[in-house]
Motif scaffolding. Structure first.
Motif, short mmCIF file in Angstrom:
data_model
loop_
_atom_site.label_atom_id
_atom_site.label_comp_id
_atom_site.label_asym_id
_atom_site.label_seq_id
_atom_site.Cartn_x
_atom_site.Cartn_y
_atom_site.Cartn_z
N THR A 40 0.85 -1.18 0.00
CA THR A 40 0.00 0.00 0.00
C THR A 40 0.88 1.23 0.00
O THR A 40 1.74 1.38 0.89
N THR A 41 0.70 2.10 -0.98
CA THR A 41 1.47 3.34 -1.03
C THR A 41 0.90 4.32 -0.01
O THR A 41 -0.29 4.64 -0.06
N LEU A 42 1.72 4.75 0.92
CA LEU A 42 1.28 5.70 1.96
C LEU A 42 1.51 7.13 1.53
O LEU A 42 0.69 8.00 1.82
N VAL A 43 2.65 7.38 0.87
CA VAL A 43 3.03 8.74 0.49
C VAL A 43 3.84 8.67 -0.79
O VAL A 43 4.65 7.75 -0.96
N SER A 44 3.65 9.62 -1.71
CA SER A 44 4.53 9.78 -2.86
C SER A 44 5.10 11.18 -2.84
O SER A 44 4.40 12.15 -2.55
N LEU A 45 6.41 11.27 -3.10
CA LEU A 45 7.11 12.56 -3.08
C LEU A 45 7.74 12.82 -4.43
O LEU A 45 8.44 11.96 -4.97
N GLY A 46 7.50 13.99 -4.99
CA GLY A 46 8.10 14.36 -6.27
C GLY A 46 9.56 14.73 -6.10
O GLY A 46 9.99 15.18 -5.05
N LEU A 47 10.32 14.52 -7.16
CA LEU A 47 11.73 14.86 -7.16
C LEU A 47 11.91 16.24 -7.75
O LEU A 47 12.91 16.82 -7.82
#
Length: 189
Positions: free
Chosen positions: A182-189
């Motif tokens: 389960t993806t909790l958080v996605s952060l852009g680069l």
């Protein structure tokens, strides 16, 4: 105290996952004793954290977000097949990573440094960019699997190209049927 089994990873587009599954299907023709990674679980691991207090998710997110800020997108290619620790006693079957690998390693270092400040200091494994296709449970059929991989690798050019522009914090729930991510958080680069 609630615990979550967590890791930071680069998620892959569905078309790449399908190509990896096709490659894996050719390897599966060998009756080796392997636990294959399920298609929907393919990813590139940046940092495995393990059991983590659920209350630390926000702190981890903030620390990593700050650390990777301004990194910028880069490109990777998946190509080749190999084994850890090697073909004589394979434990992990992997697809190789090439392209802007130095940027991948720098991203890993930034994540590593950010989580180390929060007490995640396990540096037991040298970082070796790869994508896990499966793990052997025993050596039964492993010699045939290595031979099959060598044949496939001869004709294999690039499995797929990936534009890396974000990373994700993923929870892994272990079940009898395999892990559920389960993806909790996605952060852009």
């Amino acid at each position: 105290m609630e615990q979550k089994r967590l890791f930071w990873a680069i998620c892959l587009p569905e078309n790449i996952k399908r190509k990896l599954f096709g490659l894996q299907s050719k390897l599966r023709e060998v009756p080796a004793d392997v636990k294959w990674v399920e298609q929907h679980n393919f990813h590139l691991t940046l940092k495995f954290l393990g059991d983590t207090r659920a209350s630390q998710v926000r702190e981890l997110t903030n620390a990593v977000s700050h650390s990777i800020s301004g990194t910028g997108a880069f490109s990777l290619e998946l190509a080749g097949i190999g084994f850890f620790p090697g073909p004589k006693r394979p434990k992990v079957i992997w697809a190789g990573v090439r392209g802007e690998v130095e940027k991948f390693k720098q991203l890993h270092e930034k994540v590593e440094e950010a989580v180390a400040r929060l007490g995640f200091t396990d540096h037991s494994n040298r970082f070796s960019p790869h994508l896990t296709l499966g793990r052997t449970r025993s050596l039964r059929g492993s010699a045939e699997l290595v031979d099959r991989a060598a044949l496939i690798a001869k004709d294999l050019e690039i499995i797929g190209k990936i534009r890396v522009d974000s990373i994700s914090l993923i929870e892994s729930q272990l079940t009898r049927k395999g892990p559920i991510y389960t993806t909790l958080v996605s952060l852009g680069l």
